[in-house]
Design an enzyme around this catalytic site. Structure first.
Site, PDB file in Angstrom:
ATOM      1  N   LYS A  80     -13.930   4.163  11.435  1.00 34.02           N
ATOM      2  CA  LYS A  80     -12.834   3.447  12.095  1.00 34.02           C
ATOM      3  C   LYS A  80     -13.172   3.397  13.571  1.00 34.02           C
ATOM      4  CE  LYS A  80      -8.660   1.936  10.769  1.00 34.02           C
ATOM      5  NZ  LYS A  80      -8.176   1.412   9.505  1.00 34.02           N
ATOM      6  N   GLY A 178      10.770  -4.854   2.783  1.00 31.08           N
ATOM      7  CA  GLY A 178       9.799  -5.579   3.593  1.00 31.08           C
ATOM      8  C   GLY A 178       9.257  -6.780   2.850  1.00 31.08           C
ATOM      9  N   GLY A 180       7.146  -9.249   4.085  1.00 30.29           N
ATOM     10  CA  GLY A 180       6.124  -9.862   4.924  1.00 30.29           C
ATOM     11  C   GLY A 180       5.012 -10.398   4.053  1.00 30.29           C
ATOM     12  N   HIS A 181       3.778 -10.305   4.573  1.00 34.32           N
ATOM     13  CA  HIS A 181       2.632 -10.844   3.836  1.00 34.32           C
ATOM     14  C   HIS A 181       2.527 -10.258   2.443  1.00 34.32           C
ATOM     15  CE1 HIS A 181       1.353 -11.780   8.007  1.00 34.32           C
ATOM     16  NE2 HIS A 181       0.888 -12.857   7.406  1.00 34.32           N
ATOM     17  N   VAL A 182       2.569  -8.929   2.349  1.00 33.82           N
ATOM     18  CA  VAL A 182       2.372  -8.286   1.049  1.00 33.82           C
ATOM     19  C   VAL A 182       3.641  -8.362   0.197  1.00 33.82           C
ATOM     20  CG1 VAL A 182       1.774  -6.146  -0.122  1.00 33.82           C
ATOM     21  CG2 VAL A 182       0.674  -6.709   2.046  1.00 33.82           C
TER      22      VAL A 182
HETATM   23  P1  NAD Z   1       4.004  -7.708   7.672  1.00 31.27           P
HETATM   24  O1  NAD Z   1       4.155  -7.364   9.109  1.00 31.27           O
HETATM   25  O2  NAD Z   1       3.586  -9.087   7.279  1.00 31.27           O
HETATM   26  O3  NAD Z   1       5.375  -7.418   6.894  1.00 31.27           O
HETATM   27  C1  NAD Z   1       6.189  -6.321   7.141  1.00 31.27           C
HETATM   28  C2  NAD Z   1       7.630  -6.794   6.918  1.00 31.27           C
HETATM   29  O4  NAD Z   1       8.501  -5.653   7.042  1.00 31.27           O
HETATM   30  C3  NAD Z   1       8.098  -7.831   7.922  1.00 31.27           C
HETATM   31  O5  NAD Z   1       8.641  -8.935   7.247  1.00 31.27           O
HETATM   32  C4  NAD Z   1       9.134  -7.083   8.750  1.00 31.27           C
HETATM   33  O6  NAD Z   1      10.189  -7.926   9.213  1.00 31.27           O
HETATM   34  C5  NAD Z   1       9.650  -6.074   7.735  1.00 31.27           C
HETATM   35  N1  NAD Z   1      10.327  -4.924   8.330  1.00 31.27           N
HETATM   36  C6  NAD Z   1      10.034  -4.286   9.503  1.00 31.27           C
HETATM   37  N2  NAD Z   1      10.907  -3.297   9.707  1.00 31.27           N
HETATM   38  C7  NAD Z   1      11.744  -3.276   8.630  1.00 31.27           C
HETATM   39  C8  NAD Z   1      12.860  -2.477   8.256  1.00 31.27           C
HETATM   40  N3  NAD Z   1      13.304  -1.482   9.015  1.00 31.27           N
HETATM   41  N4  NAD Z   1      13.470  -2.727   7.079  1.00 31.27           N
HETATM   42  C9  NAD Z   1      13.050  -3.737   6.287  1.00 31.27           C
HETATM   43  N5  NAD Z   1      12.007  -4.535   6.598  1.00 31.27           N
HETATM   44  C10 NAD Z   1      11.372  -4.312   7.761  1.00 31.27           C
HETATM   45  O7  NAD Z   1       3.007  -6.609   7.077  1.00 31.27           O
HETATM   46  P2  NAD Z   1       2.195  -6.680   5.703  1.00 31.27           P
HETATM   47  O8  NAD Z   1       0.832  -7.180   5.985  1.00 31.27           O
HETATM   48  O9  NAD Z   1       3.035  -7.340   4.661  1.00 31.27           O
HETATM   49  O10 NAD Z   1       2.059  -5.130   5.379  1.00 31.27           O
HETATM   50  C11 NAD Z   1       3.164  -4.379   4.905  1.00 31.27           C
HETATM   51  C12 NAD Z   1       2.774  -2.905   4.853  1.00 31.27           C
HETATM   52  O11 NAD Z   1       1.631  -2.739   3.988  1.00 31.27           O
HETATM   53  C13 NAD Z   1       2.358  -2.300   6.205  1.00 31.27           C
HETATM   54  O12 NAD Z   1       2.742  -0.950   6.217  1.00 31.27           O
HETATM   55  C14 NAD Z   1       0.842  -2.407   6.174  1.00 31.27           C
HETATM   56  O13 NAD Z   1       0.244  -1.416   7.002  1.00 31.27           O
HETATM   57  C15 NAD Z   1       0.571  -2.131   4.715  1.00 31.27           C
HETATM   58  N6  NAD Z   1      -0.714  -2.695   4.264  1.00 31.27           N
HETATM   59  C16 NAD Z   1      -0.931  -4.030   4.328  1.00 31.27           C
HETATM   60  C17 NAD Z   1      -2.142  -4.550   3.877  1.00 31.27           C
HETATM   61  C18 NAD Z   1      -2.410  -6.036   3.913  1.00 31.27           C
HETATM   62  O14 NAD Z   1      -3.377  -6.505   3.265  1.00 31.27           O
HETATM   63  N7  NAD Z   1      -1.618  -6.838   4.600  1.00 31.27           N
HETATM   64  C19 NAD Z   1      -3.128  -3.697   3.346  1.00 31.27           C
HETATM   65  C20 NAD Z   1      -2.866  -2.321   3.265  1.00 31.27           C
HETATM   66  C21 NAD Z   1      -1.650  -1.833   3.731  1.00 31.27           C
END
Ligand code: NAD
Length: 352
Positions: A80, A178, A180-182
């Site tokens: 990292k 949440g 978001g993307h995932v």
């Molecule tokens: P993202 O930022 O696209 O989505 C996160 C979502 O959570 C957002 O829509 C945000 O508004 C919401 N959020 C924030 N605070 C909140 C709360 N208090 N209550 C409810 N919702 C809330 O992130 P992502 O890429 O979807 O990733 C989500 C999680 O998965 C993160 O912890 C990230 O580290 C982890 N992760 C993501 C990936 C990936 O490929 N994107 C890979 C491994 C781990």
């Protein structure tokens, strides 16, 4: 500030401090273990309050990548990097070119990718100075979120099978925190499999989309922990399994994408004692890094996603081991990972 005597130092192979006066780069690259292959891990840009804080972060994160890669059966080790700086103020092409040169000097022992504060275009600037990058548009895999969500979906099914003895999700309720993307991709898989969804987000538009597209029931961010459900899927924040939320959690399974879901390791043991099955975060959310590992000119999405689907069987192995040894699932995962990376793999040299 120390490295070798830091509580987070865990026999890291190499820790490199990088400085470039012209661009102002101050970065640290940590290579934890390369027994399985070259170290792979994102670059984080963060306005660390102190250099000691940056060292702590890079030591912990690089170690975590060794475990993650081993459990995902990747021909990679753990590494990292961190850039000390504010991603909103301190980014420049010169800074990322200097970072690329720093990565290049390690001659392939560390492969850099995106992480918090670092986006695909930033890594593509590094790529002008080094070929040891992953997660760029040219590589073929693109946005890792669909693969991450698919891995979470497969892992969630493994947990349901193990805990609830069911192969199908229809009729089960999953609470997704949440969108978001995932989280949104995950909801799609779950809805298609017939699960009922309870959702929350602080972003109103994302909630509205889930209600409309997946017939989800909405709750406020505070209400999600106590929602009546079979599975809790944290896909937003870390530390959501803590002393407060454990008092109200009704789910029998915790399976989601968020990093560092347990506030402290002891919360994993409390879940076990209460009969709640926890899918260790770094195992279930490895879909993105698995997808990236397939990058290259011959990237084949079907092959990459078949590899992601193996998260299902890896988790079953972890759940059985945890049960047999009477330990928390996170600990069982760590033990299996250690067995895999402490002895070099036969394909180690081919991976480089
Ligand atoms: P993202 O930022 O696209 O989505 C996160 C979502 O959570 C957002 O829509 C945000 O508004 C919401 N959020 C924030 N605070 C909140 C709360 N208090 N209550 C409810 N919702 C809330 O992130 P992502 O890429 O979807 O990733 C989500 C999680 O998965 C993160 O912890 C990230 O580290 C982890 N992760 C993501 C990936 C990936 O490929 N994107 C890979 C491994 C781990």
């Amino acid at each position: 500030m120390s490295v070798f005597s830091s509580p987070d130092f865990d026999n890291h192979e190499q820790v490199v401090f990088c400085h470039d006066a012209a661009s102002g780069l101050k970065a640290i690259i940590a290579i934890h273990n390369t027994n399985r292959g070259p170290s792979l891990g994102g670059c984080r840009m963060w306005p660390y309050a102190s250099e000691a804080e940056a060292v702590t972060d890079v030591l912990r994160l690089s170690r975590g990548m060794t475990y993650k890669s081993a459990l995902a059966k990747l021909p990679y080790g753990g590494g990292k990097s961190v850039i000390i700086g504010d991603p909103r103020l301190d980014k420049s092409p010169a800074l990322f070119r200097a970072m690329g040169r720093a990565v290049q000097r390690l001659a392939g022992r560390y492969i850099v990718a995106e992480d918090v504060g670092i986006s695909v275009p930033d890594v593509e600037i590094m790529e002008r100075e080094t070929r040891h990058v992953a997660g760029t548009t040219a590589g073929g895999a693109g946005d890792p979120s669909p693969a991450t969500a698919y891995g979470v979906y497969m892992g969630l099914r493994a947990a349901v099978r193990h805990k609830l003895g069911r192969d199908k999700l229809d009729g089960l309720t999953v609470a997704v925190q949440g969108l978001g993307h995932v989280g949104t991709y995950l909801c799609k898989h779950l809805a298609e499999a017939g699960a009922r969804l309870v959702v929350t987000d602080i972003n109103e538009a994302a909630v509205q989309t889930a209600v409309t597209e997946f017939d989800a029931e909405r709750v406020t961010p505070d209400e999600i922990y106590a929602a009546g459900c079979d599975v809790f899927a944290p896909c937003a924040l870390g530390a959501v399994i803590n002393d407060d939320t454990l008092q109200v959690l009704k789910a029998k399974v915790v399976a989601g994408s968020a990093n560092n879901q347990l506030h402290e390791p002891r919360h994993g043991e409390i879940l076990r004692q209460r009969g709640v099955l926890y899918a260790p975060d770094y195992v279930i959310n490895a879909g993105g890094v698995i997808d990236i590992s397939h990058e290259g000119r011959d990237y084949d999405k079907d092959r990459a996603f078949a590899h992601v689907a193996e998260i299902h069987d890896t988790l079953l192995e972890i759940f059985r081991r945890a049960e047999a040894e009477g330990i928390a699932t996170g600990e069982a995962a760590d033990r299996i990972a250690e067995e895999r990376f402490r002895r070099p793999e036969p394909h180690n040299s081919a991976a480089a």
